[in-house]
Design a protein around this motif. Structure first.
Motif, PDB file in Angstrom:
ATOM      1  N   PRO A  71       4.091  -2.062   1.884  1.00 54.69           N
ATOM      2  CA  PRO A  71       3.207  -1.001   2.387  1.00 54.69           C
ATOM      3  C   PRO A  71       3.336  -0.792   3.896  1.00 54.69           C
ATOM      4  O   PRO A  71       3.139   0.323   4.396  1.00 54.69           O
ATOM      5  N   ALA A  91       1.065  -3.761  -2.769  1.00 51.10           N
ATOM      6  CA  ALA A  91       2.108  -3.575  -3.774  1.00 51.10           C
ATOM      7  C   ALA A  91       3.477  -3.851  -3.151  1.00 51.10           C
ATOM      8  O   ALA A  91       3.626  -3.954  -1.928  1.00 51.10           O
ATOM      9  N   ASP A 150       9.181   7.246  -0.645  1.00 49.02           N
ATOM     10  CA  ASP A 150       7.723   7.392  -0.602  1.00 49.02           C
ATOM     11  C   ASP A 150       7.077   6.141  -0.001  1.00 49.02           C
ATOM     12  O   ASP A 150       7.609   5.040  -0.126  1.00 49.02           O
ATOM     13  N   ALA A 152       8.227   6.501  -8.570  1.00 49.94           N
ATOM     14  CA  ALA A 152       8.114   6.835  -7.156  1.00 49.94           C
ATOM     15  C   ALA A 152       9.504   6.847  -6.554  1.00 49.94           C
ATOM     16  O   ALA A 152      10.374   6.070  -6.958  1.00 49.94           O
ATOM     17  N   THR A 197       7.147  -0.367  -9.122  1.00 42.90           N
ATOM     18  CA  THR A 197       6.163  -0.821  -8.152  1.00 42.90           C
ATOM     19  C   THR A 197       5.223  -1.790  -8.853  1.00 42.90           C
ATOM     20  O   THR A 197       4.704  -1.489  -9.927  1.00 42.90           O
ATOM     21  N   THR A 244       2.016  -4.907  -8.434  1.00 44.30           N
ATOM     22  CA  THR A 244       1.018  -5.661  -7.707  1.00 44.30           C
ATOM     23  C   THR A 244       0.767  -6.947  -8.488  1.00 44.30           C
ATOM     24  O   THR A 244       1.185  -7.075  -9.649  1.00 44.30           O
ATOM     25  N   VAL A 264       4.777   2.911   0.169  1.00 41.13           N
ATOM     26  CA  VAL A 264       4.369   1.934  -0.841  1.00 41.13           C
ATOM     27  C   VAL A 264       2.863   1.756  -0.731  1.00 41.13           C
ATOM     28  O   VAL A 264       2.324   1.578   0.361  1.00 41.13           O
ATOM     29  N   ARG A 265       2.176   1.832  -1.879  1.00 46.32           N
ATOM     30  CA  ARG A 265       0.723   1.738  -1.824  1.00 46.32           C
ATOM     31  C   ARG A 265       0.276   0.332  -1.439  1.00 46.32           C
ATOM     32  O   ARG A 265       1.032  -0.635  -1.532  1.00 46.32           O
ATOM     33  N   ALA A 266      -0.961   0.214  -1.029  1.00 48.49           N
ATOM     34  CA  ALA A 266      -1.494  -1.046  -0.519  1.00 48.49           C
ATOM     35  C   ALA A 266      -1.384  -2.162  -1.559  1.00 48.49           C
ATOM     36  O   ALA A 266      -1.533  -1.927  -2.759  1.00 48.49           O
ATOM     37  N   ARG A 297       7.591  -2.387  -3.878  1.00 48.36           N
ATOM     38  CA  ARG A 297       8.503  -1.562  -4.673  1.00 48.36           C
ATOM     39  C   ARG A 297       9.878  -2.218  -4.660  1.00 48.36           C
ATOM     40  O   ARG A 297      10.389  -2.592  -3.607  1.00 48.36           O
TER      41      ARG A 297
END
Length: 297
Positions: free
Chosen positions: A85, A69, A63, A59, A268, A270, A65-67, A71
């Motif tokens: 996020p 998570a 961009d 990524a 990234t 989680t 950051v997804r839920a 980066r």
């Protein structure tokens, strides 16, 4: 406010058992910059879910950051960008230059063993500048709650220049970022193995950024011993000056850690995507380029 109170309730008894004073918990400064709530971490808890297999998801730093998570982007030397996020941007060992993106971080941490780890005049637009060394007021004390993230520090000493000057007590800080249910530690310019009290205050790390030059910071055998004590799932080497010095470190770690050359500057993570076996994840440093994302993007 209840969120902050519960966090302090959790930290205070553990710091007391470690022999530390309440001074480690400085007043939480400024209002939160993110409305998202922090996923509780297990930094100061022995409970831990079983890790799963790691996944590397490419990524760009621009961009979203997804839920749930975080980066982590390796910028240069010992400078990393950590992103949430909710759009928070935090930089470690900030020296004032991270590329031509124009990004103004929400938080920067700094250590001053060398000029490459701090900025004498950081941009006044940066909301939170966290100094990692002691001053006339005493050791650095940070417990900055930004909703999604808690940023705190544990001071360590640094030896004198060229080994001739006296030890500078509390001259460095290990900064810990509790976010996305993870405990992420940045060792700064670490010069000694943390003692039992410091290890207790740091807690169980999931991810640690470690200086691996083997000389200017901690010698390699001591650094490897320190990382084994942390038992982190992911170790990201930093502060390496050549491929040869990096190779010496990875060779010393390969008996107990998997070695992964990611071939990119960021990853990234989680709490559910941590590797099942402790892993050294080698990232390639890269300046931040391109326009910085606008708040809320």
């Amino acid at each position: 406010m209840p969120r902050r109170f519960n966090l302090l309730q959790m930290l205070i008894p553990r710091l007391r058992r470690a022999g530390l004073t309440l001074a480690l918990l400085a007043p939480l400064t400024a209002q939160a910059q993110s409305t998202a709530e922090r996923i509780p971490s297990h930094c100061l808890s022995l409970a831990r879910a079983a890790p799963q297999e790691a996944r590397i998801i490419p990524a760009a730093w621009t961009d979203p950051v997804r839920a749930e998570a975080v980066r982590i982007s390796y910028v240069d030397h010992s400078m990393f960008l950590l992103q949430t996020p909710g759009g928070l941007n935090m930089m470690t060992d900030y020296n004032g230059f991270h590329g031509n993106s124009g990004l103004i971080p929400d938080v920067v941490t700094m250590n001053h063993a060398h000029s490459s780890h701090w900025a004498p005049a950081p941009d006044p637009a940066i909301p939170h500048v966290l100094q990692g060394w002691a001053d006339a007021q005493g050791p650095a004390q940070h417990a900055l709650d930004l909703g999604e993230v808690l940023v705190r520090n544990v001071p360590t000493d640094i030896r004198g220049r060229l080994g001739t000057a006296p030890v500078e007590e509390d001259g460095n800080s290990i900064f810990i970022f509790e976010m996305a249910g993870l405990c992420i530690g940045h060792l700064g310019h670490l010069h000694h193995i943390p003692d039992a009290e410091q290890l207790a205050a740091i807690g169980r790390l999931d991810v640690v950024m470690a200086p691996v030059d083997g000389g200017m910071t901690l010698d390699l055998p001591s650094m490897i011993e320190t990382l084994q004590r942390f038992r982190a799932s992911v170790v990201i080497p930093m502060h390496w000056f050549s491929e040869a010095s990096l190779q010496r470190f990875t060779s010393g770690m390969e008996d107990q850690f998997d070695i992964v050359r990611a071939g990119m500057s960021d990853l990234t993570l989680t709490r559910h995507s941590l590797p099942g076996r402790p892993t050294v994840m080698v990232l390639e440093p890269a300046w931040l380029t391109g326009p910085a994302p606008s708040p809320g993007d």
